[in-house]
Design a protein around this motif. Structure first.
Motif, PDB file in Angstrom:
ATOM      1  N   HIS A   1     -42.600  56.808  -5.073  1.00  9.00           N
ATOM      2  CA  HIS A   1     -44.055  56.812  -4.966  1.00  9.00           C
ATOM      3  C   HIS A   1     -44.564  56.262  -3.639  1.00  9.00           C
ATOM      4  O   HIS A   1     -45.418  55.383  -3.593  1.00  9.00           O
ATOM      5  CB  HIS A   1     -44.729  56.146  -6.155  1.00  9.00           C
ATOM      6  N   SER A   2     -44.066  56.833  -2.555  1.00 10.08           N
ATOM      7  CA  SER A   2     -44.629  56.567  -1.225  1.00 10.08           C
ATOM      8  C   SER A   2     -44.264  57.729  -0.324  1.00 10.08           C
ATOM      9  O   SER A   2     -43.432  58.567  -0.673  1.00 10.08           O
ATOM     10  CB  SER A   2     -44.086  55.273  -0.624  1.00 10.08           C
ATOM     11  N   LEU A   3     -44.897  57.760   0.830  1.00 13.03           N
ATOM     12  CA  LEU A   3     -44.545  58.742   1.836  1.00 13.03           C
ATOM     13  C   LEU A   3     -43.355  58.220   2.612  1.00 13.03           C
ATOM     14  O   LEU A   3     -43.497  57.669   3.697  1.00 13.03           O
ATOM     15  CB  LEU A   3     -45.733  58.971   2.778  1.00 13.03           C
ATOM     16  N   LEU A   4     -42.185  58.359   2.063  1.00  9.26           N
ATOM     17  CA  LEU A   4     -40.988  57.896   2.754  1.00  9.26           C
ATOM     18  C   LEU A   4     -40.936  58.511   4.159  1.00  9.26           C
ATOM     19  O   LEU A   4     -41.365  59.637   4.330  1.00  9.26           O
ATOM     20  CB  LEU A   4     -39.726  58.296   1.967  1.00  9.26           C
ATOM     21  N   PRO A   5     -40.443  57.784   5.162  1.00 12.92           N
ATOM     22  CA  PRO A   5     -39.750  56.504   5.048  1.00 12.92           C
ATOM     23  C   PRO A   5     -40.671  55.283   5.006  1.00 12.92           C
ATOM     24  O   PRO A   5     -40.190  54.168   5.082  1.00 12.92           O
ATOM     25  CB  PRO A   5     -38.902  56.476   6.314  1.00 12.92           C
ATOM     26  N   GLY A   6     -41.965  55.466   4.907  1.00 14.39           N
ATOM     27  CA  GLY A   6     -42.854  54.316   4.753  1.00 14.39           C
ATOM     28  C   GLY A   6     -42.696  53.736   3.357  1.00 14.39           C
ATOM     29  O   GLY A   6     -42.564  54.486   2.391  1.00 14.39           O
ATOM     30  N   PHE A   7     -42.686  52.409   3.242  1.00 19.20           N
ATOM     31  CA  PHE A   7     -42.691  51.737   1.944  1.00 19.20           C
ATOM     32  C   PHE A   7     -41.497  52.066   1.067  1.00 19.20           C
ATOM     33  O   PHE A   7     -41.623  52.501  -0.084  1.00 19.20           O
ATOM     34  CB  PHE A   7     -43.998  52.031   1.197  1.00 19.20           C
ATOM     35  N   LYS A   8     -40.325  51.867   1.630  1.00 21.79           N
ATOM     36  CA  LYS A   8     -39.112  51.998   0.823  1.00 21.79           C
ATOM     37  C   LYS A   8     -39.008  50.837  -0.159  1.00 21.79           C
ATOM     38  O   LYS A   8     -39.683  49.821  -0.017  1.00 21.79           O
ATOM     39  CB  LYS A   8     -37.878  51.998   1.736  1.00 21.79           C
ATOM     40  N   GLY A   9     -38.135  51.003  -1.138  1.00 23.40           N
ATOM     41  CA  GLY A   9     -37.844  49.906  -2.039  1.00 23.40           C
ATOM     42  C   GLY A   9     -38.883  49.733  -3.124  1.00 23.40           C
ATOM     43  O   GLY A   9     -39.563  50.683  -3.508  1.00 23.40           O
ATOM     44  N   ALA A  10     -38.995  48.514  -3.614  1.00 22.99           N
ATOM     45  CA  ALA A  10     -39.803  48.241  -4.795  1.00 22.99           C
ATOM     46  C   ALA A  10     -41.293  48.178  -4.477  1.00 22.99           C
ATOM     47  O   ALA A  10     -41.685  47.833  -3.370  1.00 22.99           O
ATOM     48  CB  ALA A  10     -39.362  46.934  -5.443  1.00 22.99           C
ATOM     49  N   GLN A  11     -42.075  48.525  -5.471  1.00 19.09           N
ATOM     50  CA  GLN A  11     -43.530  48.377  -5.432  1.00 19.09           C
ATOM     51  C   GLN A  11     -44.183  48.968  -4.176  1.00 19.09           C
ATOM     52  O   GLN A  11     -44.943  48.286  -3.465  1.00 19.09           O
ATOM     53  CB  GLN A  11     -43.888  46.895  -5.553  1.00 19.09           C
ATOM     54  N   PRO A  12     -43.933  50.218  -3.918  1.00 16.25           N
ATOM     55  CA  PRO A  12     -44.525  50.825  -2.714  1.00 16.25           C
ATOM     56  C   PRO A  12     -46.052  50.819  -2.713  1.00 16.25           C
ATOM     57  O   PRO A  12     -46.652  50.696  -1.647  1.00 16.25           O
ATOM     58  CB  PRO A  12     -43.973  52.251  -2.714  1.00 16.25           C
ATOM     59  N   TYR A  13     -46.676  50.945  -3.877  1.00 17.38           N
ATOM     60  CA  TYR A  13     -48.141  50.941  -3.878  1.00 17.38           C
ATOM     61  C   TYR A  13     -48.669  49.559  -3.496  1.00 17.38           C
ATOM     62  O   TYR A  13     -49.705  49.433  -2.855  1.00 17.38           O
ATOM     63  CB  TYR A  13     -48.706  51.363  -5.245  1.00 17.38           C
ATOM     64  N   HIS A  14     -47.946  48.528  -3.898  1.00 13.73           N
ATOM     65  CA  HIS A  14     -48.360  47.183  -3.499  1.00 13.73           C
ATOM     66  C   HIS A  14     -48.185  46.996  -1.999  1.00 13.73           C
ATOM     67  O   HIS A  14     -49.028  46.386  -1.337  1.00 13.73           O
ATOM     68  CB  HIS A  14     -47.570  46.126  -4.281  1.00 13.73           C
ATOM     69  N   GLN A  15     -47.109  47.545  -1.465  1.00 14.71           N
ATOM     70  CA  GLN A  15     -46.924  47.502  -0.014  1.00 14.71           C
ATOM     71  C   GLN A  15     -48.048  48.259   0.706  1.00 14.71           C
ATOM     72  O   GLN A  15     -48.572  47.803   1.727  1.00 14.71           O
ATOM     73  CB  GLN A  15     -45.586  48.150   0.366  1.00 14.71           C
ATOM     74  N   ALA A  16     -48.393  49.415   0.150  1.00 13.59           N
ATOM     75  CA  ALA A  16     -49.441  50.237   0.768  1.00 13.59           C
ATOM     76  C   ALA A  16     -50.777  49.498   0.739  1.00 13.59           C
ATOM     77  O   ALA A  16     -51.551  49.545   1.701  1.00 13.59           O
ATOM     78  CB  ALA A  16     -49.554  51.579   0.041  1.00 13.59           C
ATOM     79  N   TYR A  17     -51.040  48.823  -0.358  1.00 17.91           N
ATOM     80  CA  TYR A  17     -52.280  48.050  -0.473  1.00 17.91           C
ATOM     81  C   TYR A  17     -52.313  46.934   0.560  1.00 17.91           C
ATOM     82  O   TYR A  17     -53.308  46.741   1.261  1.00 17.91           O
ATOM     83  CB  TYR A  17     -52.396  47.452  -1.883  1.00 17.91           C
ATOM     84  N   ALA A  18     -51.202  46.224   0.675  1.00 14.41           N
ATOM     85  CA  ALA A  18     -51.140  45.109   1.619  1.00 14.41           C
ATOM     86  C   ALA A  18     -51.365  45.589   3.050  1.00 14.41           C
ATOM     87  O   ALA A  18     -51.997  44.908   3.859  1.00 14.41           O
ATOM     88  CB  ALA A  18     -49.789  44.400   1.512  1.00 14.41           C
ATOM     89  N   LYS A  19     -50.890  46.767   3.331  1.00 17.37           N
ATOM     90  CA  LYS A  19     -50.998  47.301   4.690  1.00 17.37           C
ATOM     91  C   LYS A  19     -52.359  47.939   4.950  1.00 17.37           C
ATOM     92  O   LYS A  19     -52.761  48.152   6.091  1.00 17.37           O
ATOM     93  CB  LYS A  19     -49.872  48.323   4.895  1.00 17.37           C
ATOM     94  N   GLY A  20     -53.074  48.270   3.858  1.00 12.57           N
ATOM     95  CA  GLY A  20     -54.397  48.865   4.047  1.00 12.57           C
ATOM     96  C   GLY A  20     -54.383  50.305   4.513  1.00 12.57           C
ATOM     97  O   GLY A  20     -55.272  50.744   5.229  1.00 12.57           O
TER      98      GLY A  20
END
Lengths: 288, 288, 288, 288
Positions: B196-215
């Motif tokens: 659930h991310s546009l790999l290779p961005g936000f690999k691994g766990a909780q990609p939506y949380h990573q995406a949120y943190a990055k804005g």
């Protein structure tokens, strides 16, 4: 687009009861009609944001200084950080370019036709190539070639031009030099860069080549405020386009141009319409 | 979609004169009508790919074994790697899930209505939650809870089920356990995961949380073949959707569901229609 | 998505000074925190729209009846048409279907998982086919076959079921019968239909066949309120997808399903979140 | 984009066994390497289409005339309509404009940078406004004002210019005059118009105003070949963008510019790369 004859009041403060009312009540009392308004309340960060676009009183009686003076104490009681901007006012924007001219060409078209309500007092480049394009638009073109030795000096000159131009915004329209941390600091929050990838994917150099190597099926562009970390500044907007196995890196470069242009223009539009708030390394964009 | 009564011939080899002709001439000689064909020649890698979909001879005389035997020597002379597949044939697909059911629900709908021409001999899960959904579709549901201690054993059981099912494809429809390198190796090229991310961005766990943190202003989903490196396998297809500052991580999770479903279903469709070639850590997808 | 524990106040009136303030001041006075707000002022029509989502006072003292009573006279002085709705309250939605089950299946999934915060007291169909799907979700299924002779009678029965269900919304999820003008009148503004074209292109029957004949390169779906003219009701939202020459009508039918599902679900979401205002044959959708 | 040094062979004929082979076998025999190929077989119309892009023999021995002469009899035996085109050859394109300059500006940028591999021997306009833009690009600008009285005469002059320019394509880049049926006939199949709506929705004048009145949530642009019926010619490609209630007609006009530019440029690209086949009032676009 007809730019309406309105004023824009933007404000942000910590979330607490009355944040909307302190703005809307004052506008009402001053006889100002709210033509467009959005708010956002970040429940996690406890931060409130508002953008109100309003018309002056119908009787023509509006004194901007008095308006500001009247609002200041109320704003102070909420620790509001606020700005009042005339919608029609065209801010000075200095553009930085290198050799790629697609973003510059696009911005100049929007500027020339009034689609982008800005003035462009200066174009600065580390290459002489785009002089003729600037000339045709009657915009001063400053050729500041950069080497390791001259970098500090040229950045000083660049800063001088930006200041003399009374620029409110600096746009890096595919400027291929990394700015020094000192200059980045000075420009934080009022310099927009266009990066040709969907950040944070493919940071740094040659993102389309990175995208090709990885075999992604979508490429994109990211317009963001610059800060001290390369390609890490707050993202304003992003655009994408589908690609496939048949696109070599040079095809991606070619294909990406339209998305870069549109994405950068959109970010500038948001910025000058005072839709963008920066906080916690991210942006809030109201009413886009 | 009416699945046409055709055969699909796919092939790849090093680029050299005659690669197309060796396929098309044979089809013509055998009286097979080419209904749909695409080729791709990777000029950088020097690799050729072809997918031809053809109808059997009008006179009804078609012997698949004879066809294969006749083509084999020609293919050999080009070092062609090739496959012949009946379009209507429904491959067995084993689905792995955990607790999130949106992808499973979507796949089962497409399966039930024939939109996705597959058989599903088994659903395997490390949680019991989705048993009822499987039951309603009359599909055996294997509950294989995984702990550090039981992982090897359960993967062995999983492998057994996959083999007994004569599965040609394994789909990780939001399966939340990392497979062991050994199992990944065995499944390389015939197991599709949805991330659930546009790999290779936000690999691994909780990609939506990573995406949120990055804005970021766009989130997405990536369907890819699994390999031995987590979230690094060859990308088949990607989907996106715009988001903004008002989306908290849980909103992104909710918003992302539709894109995940559609992206995964699309990748499976490409795979079973023999459109996907894997090489050099990437994919070629013909005629999508 | 966690549905927040908020109330939604929506209102519309003719544009005049104070329209925002009459809402926001009252909310402030009542100790209600505005968590989300949008306004729109139609400068051409001279009509104002506002949607404010707010939290009850932190002290827990909130009496909805008193709130309403207090607001009523202020609203009256502006001729405000207004509604107050609890965000968490799940409205009763009656679904009409025929044989196509993709939209129903999608809605039931969203309903079952809480993604769509609705209750479904009844599914009505002119075919018996989807009974099993309804049963699995424990939803009463009413089979009301329609012929020219029985149409009036069956519509009466349908109306009865809608009333007995205390439905606040009726959804035509690919219901293939044209409703009588009388029933359309009764349902105006609270019945949403999904049409499988980008209205106003391709009105009426078999829009995908029309799209094929015309050779368009994009097909789409339109969710709209029904009114007395077939496929002419106010548009709530639209979705699209690219197609090409290789898509026969039956392929368009198959390809269109995902867009239809997502577009219909989105429209229902907007409706139950009180984002949609109807006027002049169009809609205003705030904060989508 | 590096234009590869290839030749493009396109062909169409009634569907029958051997249609692919007659092309691919000849290419192989001539020592030509197929770098890119797509076919389409319209099973309903019984019509076959092929586009093959190939490299000349590695030994440098390639005589185009001999190639054509050798292929002609084989093509004749299949009633093939075929064309052989050098990929690098830049066709002459005459552009028609009125006052709106966004499409022209965009095309000139792509022309100037080589992104669009065309020559522009003439720009024709019924207004003098865009002379300066043409001058900057050193392109002859013909000002042919049109009134009811002078229409026939000016169209004769226009036709003369088109002929003298040896134009292979005419582009109506927001040309606001309806061409006479006679001129349309002459230009059928080699004149591309950009219409600012998702045809067939909103034909005729002021499509954005029509879209506003209808309250659609998506607007778009359609590039199509002109024919004798206004806005009814075969569609080549379409683009869209989301809009909402807050967009007045003039906003739609402004917002639509980017989509119009990109859609028109894409159609021209398809045309000059010989990807587009016209038949039955529609187009087949191979390998886009």
């Amino acid at each position: 687009m007809n730019t309406p004859d309105t004023l824009i009041l933007t404000a942000t403060c910590a979330s607490r009861l009355g944040t909307v009312d302190v703005v809307t009540r004052y506008l009402c009392e001053q006889g100002c009609y709210v033509a467009d308004m959005q708010t956002f309340d970040d429940a996690r960060a406890g931060q409130f944001f508002i953008r109100a676009e309003f018309r002056r009183p119908a009787d023509g009686q509006f004194d901007e200084t008095a308006f500001r003076d009247g609002f200041a104490p109320r704003a102070a009681s909420f620790d509001l950080q606020w700005q009042l901007t005339e919608r029609k006012r065209k801010p000075n924007v200095v553009i930085l370019v290198s050799k790629f001219d697609h973003c510059l060409n696009d911005l100049l078209y929007r500027y020339r036709t009034g689609q982008l309500a800005i003035e462009i007092p200066a174009i600065i480049s580390n290459h002489p190539d785009l002089q003729r394009l600037a000339d045709w638009h009657h915009i001063p073109y400053y050729y500041l070639p950069v080497t390791a030795d001259t970098k500090a000096e040229q950045e000083a000159r660049m800063w001088e031009i930006i200041n003399e131009s009374e620029a409110e915004l600096v746009v890096l329209a595919r400027y291929m030099q990394v700015l020094s941390p000192e200059l980045c600091d000075k420009l934080a929050g009022w310099a927009i860069n266009i990066h040709h990838s969907l950040l944070p994917g493919f940071k740094g150099a040659q993102p389309y080549h990175q995208a090709y190597a990885k075999g992604v099926k979508l490429v994109g562009a990211t317009a963001h405020y610059i800060n001290n970390e390369l390609d890490e500044g707050p993202i304003i907007t992003q655009g994408i386009q589908p690609v496939d196995h048949s696109h070599y890196p040079e095809d991606l470069v070619a294909k990406g141009r339209d998305v870069e242009c549109v994405t950068l223009a959109k970010a500038i539009q948001y910025h000058i319409e005072k839709r963008v708030f920066m906080y916690q390394g991210k942006t809030v964009v109201l009413g886009n």
